[in-house]
Scaffold this active site. Structure first.
Site, mmCIF file in Angstrom:
data_model
loop_
_atom_site.group_PDB
_atom_site.id
_atom_site.type_symbol
_atom_site.label_atom_id
_atom_site.label_comp_id
_atom_site.label_asym_id
_atom_site.label_seq_id
_atom_site.Cartn_x
_atom_site.Cartn_y
_atom_site.Cartn_z
ATOM 1 N N THR A 183 22.883 29.478 45.354
ATOM 2 C CA THR A 183 23.277 29.293 43.960
ATOM 3 C C THR A 183 23.343 30.656 43.271
ATOM 4 O OG1 THR A 183 20.985 29.007 43.224
ATOM 5 C CG2 THR A 183 22.181 27.020 43.895
ATOM 6 N N GLU A 230 18.869 38.006 54.568
ATOM 7 C CA GLU A 230 19.697 39.178 54.848
ATOM 8 C C GLU A 230 20.818 39.351 53.832
ATOM 9 O OE1 GLU A 230 20.460 42.447 55.997
ATOM 10 O OE2 GLU A 230 19.484 41.603 57.774
ATOM 11 N N VAL A 264 21.009 41.691 50.111
ATOM 12 C CA VAL A 264 21.033 43.140 49.859
ATOM 13 C C VAL A 264 22.416 43.755 50.033
ATOM 14 C CG1 VAL A 264 20.129 45.386 50.587
ATOM 15 C CG2 VAL A 264 18.601 43.408 50.416
ATOM 16 N N GLY A 309 25.381 42.104 51.727
ATOM 17 C CA GLY A 309 26.402 41.219 52.259
ATOM 18 C C GLY A 309 26.370 41.135 53.769
ATOM 19 N N GLY A 315 39.099 40.622 40.742
ATOM 20 C CA GLY A 315 37.962 39.774 41.061
ATOM 21 C C GLY A 315 36.764 40.523 41.609
ATOM 22 N N GLU A 358 32.640 41.038 37.425
ATOM 23 C CA GLU A 358 32.452 39.836 36.610
ATOM 24 C C GLU A 358 33.023 40.056 35.212
ATOM 25 O OE1 GLU A 358 31.233 37.104 37.786
ATOM 26 O OE2 GLU A 358 30.420 37.832 39.690
ATOM 27 N N ASP A 411 21.934 45.546 39.387
ATOM 28 C CA ASP A 411 22.172 44.833 40.651
ATOM 29 C C ASP A 411 21.653 45.651 41.834
ATOM 30 O OD1 ASP A 411 23.644 42.717 42.342
ATOM 31 O OD2 ASP A 411 24.522 44.591 43.041
ATOM 32 N N LYS A 439 18.291 44.961 44.509
ATOM 33 C CA LYS A 439 18.359 45.054 45.965
ATOM 34 C C LYS A 439 17.340 46.057 46.505
ATOM 35 C CE LYS A 439 23.208 43.705 45.853
ATOM 36 N NZ LYS A 439 24.607 44.144 45.954
ATOM 37 N N GLY A 452 31.481 39.098 49.127
ATOM 38 C CA GLY A 452 32.560 38.229 49.576
ATOM 39 C C GLY A 452 31.996 36.965 50.191
#
Length: 329
Positions: A84, A137, A140, A142, A195, A198, A209, A213, A307
């Site tokens: 989510t 995993e 942090v 992707g 895209g 945000e 962000d 991480k 992604g």
């Protein structure tokens, strides 16, 4: 193994798509969005194409009698996959979902940064007490296996420092400012149109962000016991094309670098000058992390940091690790 999937946005769709391959040995028996849930009949699995079609048509994936909270508490599943959206302030509702699942002895795989950055020590202890796996995993970098790389691939190595690019949005903006002499505002608008950013990019561009991480890495890998408030943060919103041009005159560029010095207990996110031939100078939305170790020397991880399918790749790796470790029980 049976999976309950919470979160049917971009990452959830990627996870469902990946797990549709029966070769992996997983079935989705329950799924929920923010408004409803769907639970398969005993002995069967959900038709996720049907679930997503229903959601597209009605805005709900299933019955309002089965919401995410009830699924976590009552449904039959082996692994909770929690993908989510992140709440960086409280970690909710994902944090409560993960606590409940672990307390039931259910394994948890998540790409949700909020709960792991806020409550990792508590969640790790809860998982240990109930003989459950807690893997993350995808929180942090992707598809880049930085956590597994540090914990397993570099096991036994003392990490002297770790530094790199952990936010693809900022990297895209800085790349475009350098390549086309765009202003920060122009590059940000372009990132939004594609895209990559945000509607409200504050957490990305102010370094939050990347800092979240860092906290996950610091606590899960280095056992530092830090919080977001311990990270020094400077964003990129005041950088100009002139600053990038000036850096270029000396063979450098500017990137938003997140770094950890475990011995100094120093965590920082800030724009830094980097030689253009350094492995960290990647373009677009790529992530790149250099780990300086005592035995192996410097090692750099590079790959797609975001992604749906890329994050699903990290989720799948964690799921397969759970399956191998616990034998499908």
């Amino acid at each position: 193994m049976k999976i309950a999937l919470l979160g049917l946005g971009s990452v959830g769709r990627g996870v469902a798509r990946v797990l549709s391959d029966p070769a992996y040995g997983f079935v989705i028996t329950a799924a929920a969005d923010s408004k409803s849930g769907a639970v398969a009949q005993p002995g069967s699995s959900l038709d996720m194409d049907e679930v997503f079609s229903r959601k597209a048509a009605t805005g709900r994936c299933g019955d309002t009698a089965w919401n995410a909270e009830r699924i976590v508490r009552e449904a039959e599943y082996d692994i909770l996959v929690e993908v989510t959206p992140t709440n960086a302030q409280t970690g909710e509702p994902a944090l409560s979902h993960i606590r409940t699942a672990l307390a039931r002895g259910k394994h948890v795989v998540t790409s949700n940064k909020g709960p792991v950055s806020i409550a990792y020590p508590e969640l790790a202890q809860l998982a240990a007490e109930h003989n459950a796996a807690l893997l993350f995993e995808g929180t942090v970098a992707g598809a880049v296996p930085i956590i597994n790389g540090l914990v397993h691939g570099l096991a036994g190595n003392k990490v002297l420092q770790l530094f790199g690019i952990l936010n693809g949005t900022c990297n895209y903006i800085l790349t475009r400012m350098e390549e086309e002499s765009l202003t920060y505002a122009q590059a940000l608008d372009e990132a939004r149109d594609l895209g990559y950013a945000e509607a409200d990019p504050t957490y990305d561009v102010n370094g939050t962000d990347a800092a979240i991480k860092l906290v996950i890495l610091a606590n899960a890998v280095f056992d530092m016991g830090v919080t977001l408030d311990d990270v020094i943060r400077i964003g990129i919103d005041r950088l100009t094309p002139d600053a990038l041009r000036m850096a270029g005159t000396t063979g450098h560029t500017i990137r938003l670098i997140a770094s950890i010095h475990p011995e100094k207990r120093l965590l920082e996110v800030s724009p830094r000058l980097i030689p253009k031939d350094h492995p960290l100078v990647v373009e677009g939305t790529l992530n790149a992390v250099t780990v300086e170790t005592k035995l192996a020397g410097p090692i750099t991880f590079i790959g797609r940091g975001a992604g749906s399918v890329e994050t699903a790749s990290a989720v799948l790796a964690d799921l397969l690790a759970v399956k191998e470790r616990y034998g499908g029980t």
